[in-house]
Motif scaffolding. Structure first.
Motif, mmCIF file in Angstrom:
data_model
loop_
_atom_site.group_PDB
_atom_site.id
_atom_site.type_symbol
_atom_site.label_atom_id
_atom_site.label_comp_id
_atom_site.label_asym_id
_atom_site.label_seq_id
_atom_site.Cartn_x
_atom_site.Cartn_y
_atom_site.Cartn_z
ATOM 1 N N THR A 173 16.725 14.853 1.965
ATOM 2 C CA THR A 173 15.861 13.776 1.492
ATOM 3 C C THR A 173 16.467 12.420 1.818
ATOM 4 O OG1 THR A 173 15.135 15.171 -0.355
ATOM 5 C CG2 THR A 173 14.679 12.818 -0.512
ATOM 6 N N ARG A 174 15.686 11.601 2.501
ATOM 7 C CA ARG A 174 16.152 10.257 2.835
ATOM 8 C C ARG A 174 15.996 9.345 1.621
ATOM 9 N NH1 ARG A 174 13.394 6.144 7.287
ATOM 10 N NH2 ARG A 174 14.785 4.365 6.905
ATOM 11 N N ILE A 175 17.001 8.533 1.360
ATOM 12 C CA ILE A 175 16.939 7.589 0.254
ATOM 13 C C ILE A 175 16.734 6.175 0.805
ATOM 14 C CG2 ILE A 175 18.108 6.603 -1.747
ATOM 15 C CD1 ILE A 175 17.395 9.532 -2.065
ATOM 16 N N ASP A 228 10.290 14.171 1.401
ATOM 17 C CA ASP A 228 10.917 13.707 2.638
ATOM 18 C C ASP A 228 11.803 12.489 2.382
ATOM 19 O OD1 ASP A 228 9.615 15.579 4.429
ATOM 20 O OD2 ASP A 228 7.775 14.447 4.033
ATOM 21 N N GLU A 229 11.372 11.643 1.463
ATOM 22 C CA GLU A 229 12.171 10.467 1.144
ATOM 23 C C GLU A 229 11.904 10.009 -0.282
ATOM 24 O OE1 GLU A 229 10.813 8.037 4.392
ATOM 25 O OE2 GLU A 229 9.449 6.900 3.116
ATOM 26 N N ILE A 230 12.889 9.321 -0.832
ATOM 27 C CA ILE A 230 12.785 8.769 -2.177
ATOM 28 C C ILE A 230 13.084 7.283 -2.109
ATOM 29 C CG2 ILE A 230 13.927 8.670 -4.429
ATOM 30 C CD1 ILE A 230 14.280 11.682 -4.288
ATOM 31 N N TRP A 231 12.169 6.494 -2.654
ATOM 32 C CA TRP A 231 12.388 5.063 -2.776
ATOM 33 C C TRP A 231 12.994 4.802 -4.147
ATOM 34 C CZ3 TRP A 231 10.431 0.943 0.601
ATOM 35 C CH2 TRP A 231 10.017 1.437 1.840
ATOM 36 N N LEU A 232 14.213 4.326 -4.143
ATOM 37 C CA LEU A 232 14.968 4.085 -5.373
ATOM 38 C C LEU A 232 15.086 2.589 -5.616
ATOM 39 C CD1 LEU A 232 16.992 4.736 -7.697
ATOM 40 C CD2 LEU A 232 18.778 4.914 -5.936
ATOM 41 N N GLY A 261 0.780 -1.235 0.000
ATOM 42 C CA GLY A 261 0.000 0.000 0.000
ATOM 43 C C GLY A 261 0.808 1.281 0.000
ATOM 44 N N LEU A 262 2.075 1.232 -0.406
ATOM 45 C CA LEU A 262 2.911 2.431 -0.423
ATOM 46 C C LEU A 262 2.431 3.378 -1.525
ATOM 47 C CD1 LEU A 262 5.338 3.217 1.324
ATOM 48 C CD2 LEU A 262 6.830 2.495 -0.536
ATOM 49 N N GLU A 263 2.461 4.691 -1.240
ATOM 50 C CA GLU A 263 2.030 5.699 -2.207
ATOM 51 C C GLU A 263 3.146 6.714 -2.426
ATOM 52 O OE1 GLU A 263 -1.573 7.405 -0.770
ATOM 53 O OE2 GLU A 263 -2.756 5.587 -1.116
ATOM 54 N N PHE A 264 3.157 7.329 -3.619
ATOM 55 C CA PHE A 264 4.216 8.269 -3.988
ATOM 56 C C PHE A 264 3.624 9.552 -4.556
ATOM 57 C CE2 PHE A 264 5.995 3.986 -4.461
ATOM 58 C CZ PHE A 264 7.060 4.068 -3.564
ATOM 59 N N GLU A 265 4.362 10.655 -4.343
ATOM 60 C CA GLU A 265 3.946 11.961 -4.864
ATOM 61 C C GLU A 265 4.350 12.142 -6.318
ATOM 62 O OE1 GLU A 265 2.470 14.515 -3.054
ATOM 63 O OE2 GLU A 265 2.310 13.278 -1.242
ATOM 64 N N ALA A 266 5.430 11.493 -6.738
ATOM 65 C CA ALA A 266 5.943 11.644 -8.101
ATOM 66 C C ALA A 266 6.872 10.480 -8.404
ATOM 67 C CB ALA A 266 6.678 12.972 -8.263
#
Length: 293
Positions: free
Chosen positions: A243-245, A187-191, A32-37
């Motif tokens: 920004t946390r990666i 706040d954070e980026i999931w890479l 259920g993770l959601e992202f802004e962009a």
């Protein structure tokens, strides 16, 4: 730790290694993770479009890889007899992108977020970026951006002209296009990264400088692009410090690292199944660490 945080998703390129990325996205979607962009390079664009179409499309990514991609052969040796390129990446990738793309991208539509596409300028090898939902991007330009994103000159494709520039696959200049999200104050980026850590270390900075000299000579577009890719990968992805990666990585070691290139070009059922499973496992591992931290 998770409530109210603005998150972005970055999807790197990696040809057949994209199956790892698909497996990881399936796990994140189930959680259920959601992202802004989203920012994406090369094969990552396919997954970005799937994510924007909704969870049901993400859950079908493993089927897409097993049924559509596993039947795809990137080589057609008979074309050499006709003095044509034996590689046929773009046609297949274009078809896959078309399968998941939204004909009318709209960043404000429910469930959809802006997608930033990484591209490479052919003459300089420098990175470029386009937002598919930007108001100034007309339908024709958007189509050109989608074509350029999966255009690979070293494998016989031609760069695509967009706004007076010739552009192609962004993986050659910025394979983990974190910087495309810099202005969003996330706040954070999931890479989900398909570039091994061994290719990003400062120990190879000398090689990056060497290929940069090669690029300065402007020998031809695909050499400049390859040089830019090496330089960007070896230097590591840039980002704003606040920004946390959160990195989910295909990060092989030893012999597996040496085999990475072969795995990236192997679209066999066995290789794809293996990478899908690895992606799921690694995403679950990172997810567990994230919530235990």
């Amino acid at each position: 730790m998770t409530q109210g945080r603005k998150r972005g998703l970055v999807l790197s390129g990696g040809a057949a290694l994209g199956a790892f990325q698909a497996g990881a996205l399936i796990t994140l979607s189930q959680r259920g993770l959601e992202f802004e962009a989203i920012a994406a390079a090369s094969i990552g664009l396919l997954h970005a479009l799937a994510w924007n179409r909704g969870p049901q499309f993400v859950q079908r990514l493993d089927q897409t890889w097993r049924e559509d991609v596993a039947r795809f052969s990137p080589f057609e040796p008979g074309a050499l007899l006709e003095f044509k390129s034996p590689f046929k990446f773009r046609g297949a990738l274009t078809d896959l992108v078309a399968k998941y793309r939204d004909d009318h991208p709209d960043a404000d539509a429910p469930g959809q977020v802006p997608i930033y596409v990484a591209l490479t300028e052919a003459l300089s090898g420098e990175p470029r970026g386009y937002c598919l939902s930007a108001p100034e991007l007309d339908a024709e330009t958007r189509e050109a951006v989608l074509r350029a994103a999966v255009s690979i000159p070293p494998l016989g494709d031609r760069a695509v002209e967009i706004n007076g520039e010739r552009l192609y696959d962004g993986g050659f200049s910025n394979n983990a296009p974190i910087r495309l999200l810099d202005e969003l104050n996330l706040d954070e980026i999931w890479l989900i990264d398909l570039t091994p850590t061994a290719m990003q270390t400062p120990l190879r900075r000398g090689l990056a400088q060497s290929v940069d000299r090669l690029r300065q000579r402007q020998l031809n577009p695909w050499i400049t692009g390859a040089a830019a890719m090496a330089k960007s990968r070896l230097g590591g992805p840039g980002r704003k410090s606040h920004t946390r990666i959160v990195r989910i990585a295909y990060d092989p070691r030893g012999l597996e690292l040496l085999l990475r290139g072969a795995r990236g070009l192997t679209f066999s059922q066995r290789n794809i199944d293996r990478l899908l499973a690895l992606g799921r496992e690694q995403a679950q591992r990172v997810w567990d660490q994230y919530f235990s931290g």
